[in-house]
Write an enzyme that holds these catalytic residues in place. Structure first.
Site, PDB file in Angstrom:
ATOM      1  N   GLY A 165      40.031  60.998  64.942  1.00  0.00           N
ATOM      2  CA  GLY A 165      38.803  60.861  65.741  1.00  0.00           C
ATOM      3  C   GLY A 165      37.570  61.307  64.993  1.00  0.00           C
ATOM      4  O   GLY A 165      37.257  60.818  63.908  1.00  0.00           O
ATOM      5  N   GLY A 166      36.864  62.251  65.592  1.00  0.00           N
ATOM      6  CA  GLY A 166      35.613  62.727  65.006  1.00  0.00           C
ATOM      7  C   GLY A 166      35.777  63.288  63.614  1.00  0.00           C
ATOM      8  O   GLY A 166      34.840  63.255  62.810  1.00  0.00           O
ATOM      9  N   GLY A 399      25.524  33.252  40.175  1.00  0.00           N
ATOM     10  CA  GLY A 399      25.183  34.444  40.951  1.00  0.00           C
ATOM     11  C   GLY A 399      25.617  35.726  40.285  1.00  0.00           C
ATOM     12  O   GLY A 399      24.935  36.746  40.369  1.00  0.00           O
ATOM     13  N   ALA A 400      26.735  35.649  39.562  1.00  0.00           N
ATOM     14  CA  ALA A 400      27.238  36.867  38.915  1.00  0.00           C
ATOM     15  C   ALA A 400      26.220  37.395  37.920  1.00  0.00           C
ATOM     16  O   ALA A 400      26.027  38.600  37.782  1.00  0.00           O
ATOM     17  CB  ALA A 400      28.564  36.591  38.228  1.00  0.00           C
TER      18      ALA A 400
HETATM   19  C1  HXC Z   1      42.995  70.556  70.998  1.00  0.00           C
HETATM   20  C2  HXC Z   1      44.889  69.900  69.855  1.00  0.00           C
HETATM   21  C3  HXC Z   1      44.386  68.587  69.747  1.00  0.00           C
HETATM   22  C4  HXC Z   1      43.102  68.313  70.306  1.00  0.00           C
HETATM   23  C5  HXC Z   1      46.296  68.673  68.782  1.00  0.00           C
HETATM   24  N1  HXC Z   1      46.046  69.899  69.247  1.00  0.00           N
HETATM   25  N2  HXC Z   1      45.300  67.853  69.091  1.00  0.00           N
HETATM   26  N3  HXC Z   1      44.174  70.874  70.467  1.00  0.00           N
HETATM   27  N4  HXC Z   1      42.440  69.327  70.924  1.00  0.00           N
HETATM   28  N5  HXC Z   1      42.520  67.131  70.159  1.00  0.00           N
HETATM   29  C6  HXC Z   1      46.860  71.109  69.052  1.00  0.00           C
HETATM   30  C7  HXC Z   1      48.322  70.924  69.395  1.00  0.00           C
HETATM   31  O1  HXC Z   1      48.532  71.152  70.761  1.00  0.00           O
HETATM   32  C8  HXC Z   1      48.962  71.985  68.511  1.00  0.00           C
HETATM   33  O2  HXC Z   1      48.751  73.250  69.091  1.00  0.00           O
HETATM   34  C9  HXC Z   1      48.099  71.974  67.276  1.00  0.00           C
HETATM   35  O3  HXC Z   1      46.851  71.384  67.659  1.00  0.00           O
HETATM   36  C10 HXC Z   1      48.699  71.127  66.175  1.00  0.00           C
HETATM   37  O4  HXC Z   1      48.986  69.842  66.692  1.00  0.00           O
HETATM   38  P1  HXC Z   1      50.401  69.147  66.511  1.00  0.00           P
HETATM   39  O5  HXC Z   1      50.417  67.970  67.383  1.00  0.00           O
HETATM   40  O6  HXC Z   1      51.485  70.153  66.637  1.00  0.00           O
HETATM   41  O7  HXC Z   1      50.316  68.741  64.971  1.00  0.00           O
HETATM   42  P2  HXC Z   1      50.970  67.513  64.251  1.00  0.00           P
HETATM   43  O8  HXC Z   1      52.385  67.324  64.712  1.00  0.00           O
HETATM   44  O9  HXC Z   1      50.721  67.700  62.805  1.00  0.00           O
HETATM   45  O10 HXC Z   1      50.168  66.213  64.763  1.00  0.00           O
HETATM   46  C11 HXC Z   1      48.806  66.079  64.467  1.00  0.00           C
HETATM   47  C12 HXC Z   1      48.207  64.912  65.253  1.00  0.00           C
HETATM   48  C13 HXC Z   1      48.392  65.141  66.778  1.00  0.00           C
HETATM   49  C14 HXC Z   1      48.860  63.613  64.814  1.00  0.00           C
HETATM   50  C15 HXC Z   1      46.716  64.875  64.860  1.00  0.00           C
HETATM   51  O11 HXC Z   1      48.122  66.509  67.075  1.00  0.00           O
HETATM   52  C16 HXC Z   1      47.486  64.277  67.579  1.00  0.00           C
HETATM   53  O12 HXC Z   1      47.695  63.052  67.689  1.00  0.00           O
HETATM   54  N6  HXC Z   1      46.482  64.886  68.202  1.00  0.00           N
HETATM   55  C17 HXC Z   1      45.502  64.169  68.989  1.00  0.00           C
HETATM   56  C18 HXC Z   1      44.456  63.580  68.103  1.00  0.00           C
HETATM   57  C19 HXC Z   1      43.280  63.058  68.876  1.00  0.00           C
HETATM   58  O13 HXC Z   1      43.420  62.067  69.596  1.00  0.00           O
HETATM   59  N7  HXC Z   1      42.136  63.773  68.800  1.00  0.00           N
HETATM   60  C20 HXC Z   1      40.963  63.474  69.538  1.00  0.00           C
HETATM   61  C21 HXC Z   1      40.230  62.356  68.866  1.00  0.00           C
HETATM   62  S1  HXC Z   1      38.803  61.873  69.776  1.00  0.00           S
HETATM   63  P3  HXC Z   1      49.829  74.416  68.977  1.00  0.00           P
HETATM   64  O14 HXC Z   1      49.290  75.451  69.872  1.00  0.00           O
HETATM   65  O15 HXC Z   1      51.121  73.831  69.421  1.00  0.00           O
HETATM   66  O16 HXC Z   1      49.844  74.799  67.542  1.00  0.00           O
HETATM   67  C22 HXC Z   1      37.531  62.614  68.968  1.00  0.00           C
HETATM   68  C23 HXC Z   1      36.215  62.374  69.632  1.00  0.00           C
HETATM   69  C24 HXC Z   1      35.122  62.173  68.665  1.00  0.00           C
HETATM   70  O17 HXC Z   1      37.677  63.293  68.022  1.00  0.00           O
HETATM   71  C25 HXC Z   1      35.007  60.772  68.253  1.00  0.00           C
HETATM   72  C26 HXC Z   1      33.742  60.574  67.529  1.00  0.00           C
HETATM   73  C27 HXC Z   1      33.594  59.200  66.980  1.00  0.00           C
END
Ligand code: HXC
Length: 509
Positions: A165-166, A399-400
């Protein structure tokens, strides 16, 4: 009342807690994945003992996480100051929160005001879901700063984990993206993709370093591990000025400025259909071991990179006749145009090597908007006011020739090798267009066709006609290219030109 000793002991204890990040278990999990913690990364990036942390104790009211999920501060790389932030995956996955945003914003403001590069060590799952709009706002503040800083200070993003995401949009706004193997960049994760499109996709296929360095072009470099990524960041910085008002850092020359490698005289085959490796041309000409190729695996029919010539930094743009004959396609256009603009923003002179049959023909390219994308190259070169020198090694058709740093778009010095063929198109194509009907009428057209091709080549496919009209400034012995380029750069070092006053141009994108 506390004694001084007690106060200092308390500070030490508080500082000690910071090092614990998200706790021993999560740190062990990070190490088990071959990843360093945020602080370990910083130690490896900056000169020993130079890191100065900022906002170490900043946290959300009522939180137990001083510093939140990011470490920010400044330090030195090879003796030059950089600002940096390192996301801490062991704390809530390095998720981007209001506090993380405030810390990163502060260090970026300091960097922008002080004119020093910013390095982001990214390892973040994206917006912190629990903070909703506050984390989105924090991201927007970061994107705003990335945009304000663009062209003012170099910005480098190092991707060290699953960045979602961000946490990929800020890197996309920066100048260079370095990914480790095992890091990932994606806008929407596998879960969301499955829910929306019912497609199953794993993280590596979705956004691994191979994908982003060879298919999408999002990343500029891939490294085997974190140590290599941090070493590469230090190396990249050694070519860049600290800000747009400074020249790039020169080093004491160690290579002979008069070195003339005779191999260059025969490196280009006289048969125009035969390929050769332009990277060999580059290594023969520039200072020994100084060429740092950028985006090597993306659009390899074009070459871009930084190098040194007699100790001075230059940006190199070239075609690669070894891949697709050096044709210019959509991806090569994007790659070249962006790099030319980067060099222009940061006072890096451009040296361009031309050997291209022109733009890539075909439906896929036309439908993909080669017109729009190819226009970016003209725009970028025409807009660039840094010293521009080009060397036509062989084909510069149509063009190149025009877009690749020709005299018409204000290239300061255009050199051609004796093998240069500067013409509207290649001999075979031209004869086909001009004499097709005549040739069809002949019983055995081949002999006449060959005669016409030879005649065309003799007449047009040489550097002498353009040199006679001043569109080529000199025809040079290939082996003499190094001293000729060094002399040209010396002349142009203090080049000053002004462009028409405007808010900003509208680059075709
Ligand atoms: C808060 C989060 C989180 C989130 C994961 N965690 N995503 N906490 N906000 N967005 C936490 C988990 O609960 C976990 O906590 C720790 O972070 C590590 O995550 P895991 O899933 O255990 O890690 P991993 O297996 O390596 O997987 C990583 C991942 C997955 C593939 C990135 O976590 C995931 O898909 N997360 C969601 C990603 C996402 O959609 N993000 C938002 C994007 S939107 P604990 O306590 O268990 O350690 C965005 C908006 C802005 O960013 C857009 C602007 C253009």
């Amino acid at each position: 009342m506390n004694t001084h000793e007690a106060l200092l002991a308390e500070l030490q204890a508080q500082r000690g807690k910071l090092k614990q990040g998200g706790g021993a278990e999560r740190i062990a999990a990070q190490h088990a994945k071959g990843k360093y913690t945020a602080r370990e990364r910083i130690t490896r990036l900056v000169d020993e003992g130079s890191f100065q942390e900022v906002d170490a104790f900043m946290m959300q009211q009522g939180s137990q996480m001083p510093g939140d999920a990011v470490v920010t501060g400044f330090g030195k790389v090879n003796g030059r100051i950089v600002a940096l932030y390192a996301q801490d995956f062991t704390i809530l996955g390095g998720s981007f929160s209001e506090i993380q945003g405030a810390k990163v914003a502060k260090i970026m403001d300091l960097a922008l005001q002080s004119g020093v590069p910013v390095i982001g060590l990214n390892d973040s799952v994206g917006a912190r879901i629990q903070e909703g709009i506050h984390s989105l706002g924090a991201y927007a503040e970061l994107f705003w700063r990335n945009t304000q800083a663009s062209g003012v200070i170099p910005q480098i993003s190092v991707m060290l984990g699953p960045c979602a995401g961000g946490s990929v949009y800020s890197p996309a706004l920066t100048d260079f993206v370095i990914m480790t193997q095992g890091s990932h960049m994606f806008i929407t994760g596998p879960e969301v993709i499955k829910a929306v499109t019912h497609e199953e996709v794993d993280l590596e296929t979705l956004g691994g370093s191979d994908v982003h360095t060879s298919v999408s072009g999002v990343a500029h470099f891939a490294t085997a591990n974190e140590d290599e990524a941090l070493t590469l960041t230090r190396k990249l910085l050694s070519y860049l000025p600290s800000n747009h008002a400074e020249p790039p850092p020169a080093v004491k020359p160690t290579d002979d400025p008069w070195r003339m490698d005779a191999a260059l005289n025969s490196i280009v085959p006289t048969d125009p259909s035969m390929a050769y490796d332009m990277k060999q041309v580059i290594t023969h000409i520039f200072d020994e071991d100084s060429f740092l190729e950028i985006q090597a695996a993306y659009a390899p029919n074009a070459i871009i990179g930084l190098a040194r010539l007699h100790g001075q930094v230059v940006g190199i743009v070239a075609q690669q006749p070894d891949v697709l004959a050096g044709v210019i396609d959509i991806n090569a256009s994007d790659k070249i145009a962006r790099f030319v603009r980067f060099c222009d923003a940061f006072n890096i002179p451009l040296v361009t090597f031309v050997d291209s049959p022109g733009f890539m023909p075909g439906l896929a390219q036309e439908y993909g908007g080669i017109i729009r994308h190819g226009a970016k190259i003209v725009y970028a070169y025409a807009e660039a006011t840094v010293p521009k020198i080009s060397v036509v090694t062989r084909k510069a058709y149509g063009g190149a020739y025009i877009v690749m740093s020709s005299k018409y778009i204000r290239t300061d010095l255009v050199f051609a090798w004796p093998t240069a063929e500067i013409a509207v198109m290649g001999a075979e194509g031209a004869v086909n267009v001009l004499y097709r009907k005549q040739l069809q009428r002949l019983e055995d057209p081949q002999a006449e066709q060959e005669r016409l091709v030879a005649e065309y080549r003799q007449k047009f496919a040489t550097p002498y006609v353009p040199a006679a009209h001043g569109y080529v400034d000199d025809i040079v012995v290939p082996a003499e290219t190094r001293p000729r380029l060094i002399a040209a750069l010396e002349l142009l070092r203090n080049k000053r030109v002004s462009s028409p006053a405007k808010k900003h141009g509208i680059m075709p994108v």
